[in-house]
Enzyme design. Structure first.
Site, short mmCIF file in Angstrom:
data_model
loop_
_atom_site.label_atom_id
_atom_site.label_comp_id
_atom_site.label_asym_id
_atom_site.label_seq_id
_atom_site.Cartn_x
_atom_site.Cartn_y
_atom_site.Cartn_z
N GLU A 178 0.81 -1.21 0.00
CA GLU A 178 0.00 0.00 0.00
C GLU A 178 0.85 1.27 0.00
O GLU A 178 0.31 2.37 0.12
CB GLU A 178 -0.92 0.02 1.22
CG GLU A 178 -1.96 -1.08 1.26
CD GLU A 178 -3.10 -0.87 0.27
OE1 GLU A 178 -2.95 -0.04 -0.64
OE2 GLU A 178 -4.13 -1.53 0.43
N HIS A 187 -3.16 2.90 8.16
CA HIS A 187 -4.20 2.15 7.46
C HIS A 187 -4.49 0.87 8.22
O HIS A 187 -3.57 0.09 8.49
CB HIS A 187 -3.76 1.84 6.03
CG HIS A 187 -4.59 0.77 5.37
ND1 HIS A 187 -5.96 0.79 5.36
CD2 HIS A 187 -4.23 -0.36 4.72
CE1 HIS A 187 -6.41 -0.27 4.72
NE2 HIS A 187 -5.38 -1.00 4.34
N HIS A 192 -7.57 -2.45 9.21
CA HIS A 192 -8.75 -3.23 8.81
C HIS A 192 -9.63 -3.47 10.04
O HIS A 192 -10.05 -4.59 10.31
CB HIS A 192 -8.32 -4.57 8.21
CG HIS A 192 -7.59 -4.46 6.92
ND1 HIS A 192 -7.09 -5.56 6.25
CD2 HIS A 192 -7.25 -3.39 6.16
CE1 HIS A 192 -6.48 -5.18 5.15
NE2 HIS A 192 -6.57 -3.86 5.07
N HIS A 223 -12.85 -2.65 2.48
CA HIS A 223 -11.41 -2.74 2.75
C HIS A 223 -11.07 -2.36 4.19
O HIS A 223 -10.69 -3.21 4.98
CB HIS A 223 -10.66 -1.85 1.75
CG HIS A 223 -9.19 -2.05 1.74
ND1 HIS A 223 -8.40 -1.75 0.63
CD2 HIS A 223 -8.33 -2.48 2.68
CE1 HIS A 223 -7.14 -2.02 0.92
NE2 HIS A 223 -7.07 -2.45 2.16
#
Length: 211
Positions: free
Chosen positions: A71, A89, A91, A151
């Protein structure tokens, strides 16, 4: 604490708080034209400083034996168009629930203002692609956080600590909304109500001292 040490510290905290699972999620922190990023395929709670590669803002590997997170293009795109110095980032469960069911997270609590108000859900694209990077960059415009369809979530900050706290707040707001749906229809704050909160924060009450 060095940039790489920061990645290890907040990577461990992300796992402890259940914001990531397995080898998912990635973090980065910028200093000048260099960006320290978590490596590809590594569990965030198992990182050591030497495992974390360093890239330049053009995406070239400068230091490290392991490959940067897949990413990384998204992180670099965010740095290119914002004043951010750190990107997180994850999840997380409730963030991903919202990201799979909605186009935006409405302001159910005034603390949403700390993230810029309404949190947009970036359109879906395959991870690690220029398309996803562009979608996230658009969703983050004027914001400190965005969700990524089907996502997870991404947050930014002037420091890694700030970006990480934005991640915690984003997950809390998502959880409040999702749990609220189990009780009834969550009330959404209006623009006028949010403006009143801003005004209140700019002009806090002052308490007189006892004579």
């Amino acid at each position: 604490m060095s940039l790489r040490e920061q990645l290890c510290e907040y990577g461990r905290r992300a796992v402890e708080l259940g914001l990531v699972i397995g080898t998912s999620g990635n973090l980065s922190v910028r200093q000048g034209d260099l960006v320290a990023v978590t490596p590809s395929g590594a569990a965030l709670d198992k990182l050591t400083p030497e495992m974390c590669p360093i890239v330049d803002v053009d995406g070239y590997l400068v230091e490290g034996e392991l490959q940067p997170s897949s990413e990384t293009p998204m992180h670099l795109a965010v740095y290119e168009t914002t004043g951010a110095q750190a990107v997180v980032h994850t999840h997380s469960v409730f963030g991903t629930v919202v990201a799979t069911t909605m186009t935006e997270l409405p302001p159910v609590h005034y603390n949403a203002l700390l993230l810029g108000g309404v949190v947009k859900v970036a359109e879906y694209a395959t991870y690690g692609t220029p398309e996803l990077a562009a979608n996230v960059r658009a969703a983050l415009e004027g914001k400190q956080a965005a969700l990524m369809a089907n996502h997870g979530g991404v947050t930014i900050g002037a420091t890694l600590e700030q970006a990480f706290e934005a991640t915690r707040l984003l997950e809390w707001l998502c959880e409040v909304y999702v749990r609220g749906l189990g009780v009834g229809k969550p009330a959404i704050l209006t623009e006028e109500q949010l403006a009143a909160v801003v005004e209140r924060s700019l002009n806090p009450p002052r308490f007189p001292r006892r004579p």
